[in-house]
Design a protein around this motif. Sequence first.
Motif, short mmCIF file in Angstrom:
data_model
loop_
_atom_site.label_atom_id
_atom_site.label_comp_id
_atom_site.label_asym_id
_atom_site.label_seq_id
_atom_site.Cartn_x
_atom_site.Cartn_y
_atom_site.Cartn_z
N ILE A 1 9.74 11.56 0.72
CA ILE A 1 8.35 11.48 0.28
C ILE A 1 7.56 12.60 0.93
N ASN A 2 6.38 12.84 0.42
CA ASN A 2 5.44 13.81 0.99
C ASN A 2 4.37 13.02 1.73
N LYS A 3 4.53 12.90 3.03
CA LYS A 3 3.62 12.07 3.82
C LYS A 3 2.19 12.60 3.81
N SER A 4 2.02 13.88 3.55
CA SER A 4 0.67 14.44 3.54
C SER A 4 -0.18 13.91 2.38
N LYS A 5 0.47 13.32 1.39
CA LYS A 5 -0.25 12.77 0.23
C LYS A 5 -0.56 11.29 0.38
N VAL A 6 -0.09 10.68 1.46
CA VAL A 6 -0.15 9.22 1.61
C VAL A 6 -1.20 8.81 2.63
N SER A 7 -1.94 7.76 2.29
CA SER A 7 -2.90 7.18 3.22
C SER A 7 -2.53 5.71 3.44
N GLY A 8 -2.25 5.36 4.69
CA GLY A 8 -1.96 3.96 5.00
C GLY A 8 -0.52 3.58 4.71
N ASP A 9 -0.29 2.29 4.66
CA ASP A 9 1.06 1.75 4.49
C ASP A 9 1.44 1.65 3.02
N PHE A 10 2.75 1.59 2.79
CA PHE A 10 3.26 1.35 1.45
C PHE A 10 3.34 -0.16 1.18
N THR A 11 3.08 -0.52 -0.06
CA THR A 11 3.28 -1.89 -0.52
C THR A 11 4.57 -1.95 -1.31
N LYS A 12 5.51 -2.77 -0.87
CA LYS A 12 6.80 -2.88 -1.55
C LYS A 12 6.73 -3.93 -2.65
N VAL A 13 7.25 -3.55 -3.82
CA VAL A 13 7.14 -4.44 -4.98
C VAL A 13 8.54 -4.61 -5.60
N PRO A 14 9.05 -5.82 -5.70
CA PRO A 14 10.37 -6.04 -6.32
C PRO A 14 10.38 -5.59 -7.77
N VAL B 1 -2.13 6.75 -7.20
CA VAL B 1 -1.31 6.20 -6.12
C VAL B 1 -0.16 7.17 -5.83
N TYR B 2 0.44 7.01 -4.67
CA TYR B 2 1.72 7.68 -4.41
C TYR B 2 2.79 6.63 -4.66
N SER C 1 18.24 1.59 -5.78
CA SER C 1 19.34 0.84 -5.17
C SER C 1 18.92 -0.54 -4.73
N VAL C 2 17.61 -0.79 -4.52
CA VAL C 2 17.17 -2.08 -3.99
C VAL C 2 17.25 -3.20 -5.04
N PRO C 3 16.59 -3.12 -6.23
CA PRO C 3 15.63 -2.11 -6.67
C PRO C 3 14.20 -2.54 -6.33
N GLU C 4 13.33 -1.53 -6.11
CA GLU C 4 11.93 -1.79 -5.86
C GLU C 4 11.15 -0.51 -6.08
N VAL C 5 9.84 -0.66 -6.20
CA VAL C 5 8.94 0.47 -6.12
C VAL C 5 8.01 0.22 -4.95
N GLN C 6 7.44 1.30 -4.44
CA GLN C 6 6.47 1.21 -3.36
C GLN C 6 5.26 2.03 -3.75
N PHE C 7 4.07 1.43 -3.54
CA PHE C 7 2.83 2.13 -3.83
C PHE C 7 2.03 2.32 -2.54
N ALA C 8 1.39 3.48 -2.45
CA ALA C 8 0.46 3.71 -1.34
C ALA C 8 -0.77 4.40 -1.89
N LYS C 9 -1.88 4.20 -1.22
CA LYS C 9 -3.11 4.90 -1.60
C LYS C 9 -2.98 6.36 -1.22
N LEU C 10 -3.70 7.22 -1.94
CA LEU C 10 -3.60 8.65 -1.72
C LEU C 10 -4.48 9.09 -0.55
N ALA C 11 -3.99 10.10 0.15
CA ALA C 11 -4.76 10.65 1.27
C ALA C 11 -5.99 11.37 0.74
#
Length: 414
Positions: free
Chosen positions: A266-279, A397-398, A404-414
Motif C-alpha cells: 500500500i501507499n501509506k502516504s495516501k492513508v489517514s488513520g486505521d483500516f476497516t476490514k470488511v469480509p 477512500v483508500y 486470499s482472505v478474502p476481504e477488503v479494507q477501507f481507510a480514509k484518505l490523508a
Amino acid sequence: MLDYKYRMMFCISLSFFLLFTTTQKHFILIITMKISLCIALLATTATLLNAAPTEKSKTFPLTTNPNFKRNPKNAVAKARAKYYKHLVNVSADGDGEIPLTDVEGDLEYYGTVAVGTPPQNLKLDFDTGSSDLWFASTLCSSCSGSQTKFNPDKSSTYKKEGKSWGISYGDGSNAKGITGLDTVDLGGLTIKNQRIELAQSESAQFQQGATDGLLGLGFNSISTVSGTATPMDNLIKQGLISDPIFGVWFGKAKESGGGEYIFGGINKSKVSGDFTKVPVDSSQGWYSIKVDGGSAGKGGSLSGFSGIVDTGTTLLLFTDDVAKEAGDALGATDNGDGTYSIPCDNSEDLTLTIAGTDFVVPAADLIYAKQGSQCIAGFGSAGMDFAILGDVFLKNVYTVFAPSVPEVQFAKLA
C-alpha cells in the motif's frame, strides 16, 4: 469491472442489452462498460505520481485527462450490462507500482502493462469486477488503428496455446480470439507464462475506447477460459509479492487526477488513520460486501444493502429502494433511466457505514455531470438486487483488496 467504471451510451436502449445471454461465468461484461462505441477517444497524458510503497510491493500511478464530457446515462447502462443477470425485473518481495491515467474526468482509470520480450506496452483497464486479461493484437483485422496491438511474433517468450475465447457484452459489443502464454510485467513484477487472450476481432465499440484491452482483478471463477490463473493469482503463486494484497488509490480530475495500483503493498502516504476490514463474499467471483446503511442530506437515512466493490464502474449505483432514499434525502429526482437529477447547488454529503465505520462521499462528488441547467448525480440505480460501489465512492477512500482472505479494507484518505 462500468466503469465503473457512465461508460456505455444510453443511446443503446435498455431492451437491446437485455438480449444478453451469456452465462454467469462470462460476467466479465463489467469491463466493456468503459470501452463502448459511445465513448469518444480522448487524448490522455500520463504523469508519474510520488508514492511511498511498502517493501515488496509495486505501484501503478494514475494521471488525468482534461478533455472530458460526462455521460451518466452511459455509466448506468454499462453497469446494468455488466451485471445483467441480476437485474431485479429480469426473468510482497518486490512491489509492483502502476500509475493510472484518469480518463474523461474520473470516467475510468487505466494503467500501462508490459507484455512479451522485449516488452510491448499496452493501456489496460484494471477491473475488480471481471477476471480476464485480453487485448488487441496483430491477429485482429477489425481492431482500431489507434489501439496498440500486441504482436506475438515479436515476443521471444510467447507460446501459442490456441484455446478459443469469446466475450459478448450487453451493449452489443464483442471480441473473440485465441489464447497464448507470455511474460507480463506489472510495475516491475515479472509474471511468467501468464495466460493472455489475443483479440482476433472486436466490434466497433472497442475501437473507439481509450484502452487496448482489460486486466481483470476479480476471482478466477468468472474467467472466460476455464482454469485460468489471473495475474493476481500468479503474482502470489510465483512468489513475486510477499503480501497477497493490492492497494488502490484513485485521484480526482479536479485535484489533478491520477492514481495508482500497488501490487503487494500500500501507499501509506495516501492513508489517514486505521483500516476497516470488511469480509468478502466471493461466491459470485466478485468482491461483494455488506453495507450497514448510511445517511444523506439533513437527517435522511439509508437502509443496509449488499454491494460489489468494483473499480470498473464509474458511479455509485444503489438498489432501487436505497437510491430512492438517497434521492429523497438530497432533493434529487429519478430520471427513469437509472440516473438522478440533483440540485446544482447541492451542499449535502452522503455517508456509507461499513463494518461500523462511516465513509463520506462529499457533496461535490454527488454532482457527477452538468447537462445544460440540469445536474446529474454521482449515484443512481442499475435496477439490481445489489449495489455497485464504483469510482464515485472509491475515489474517496483508500482500498486494499486481499483475495486470499478474502476481504477488503477501507481507510480514509490523508
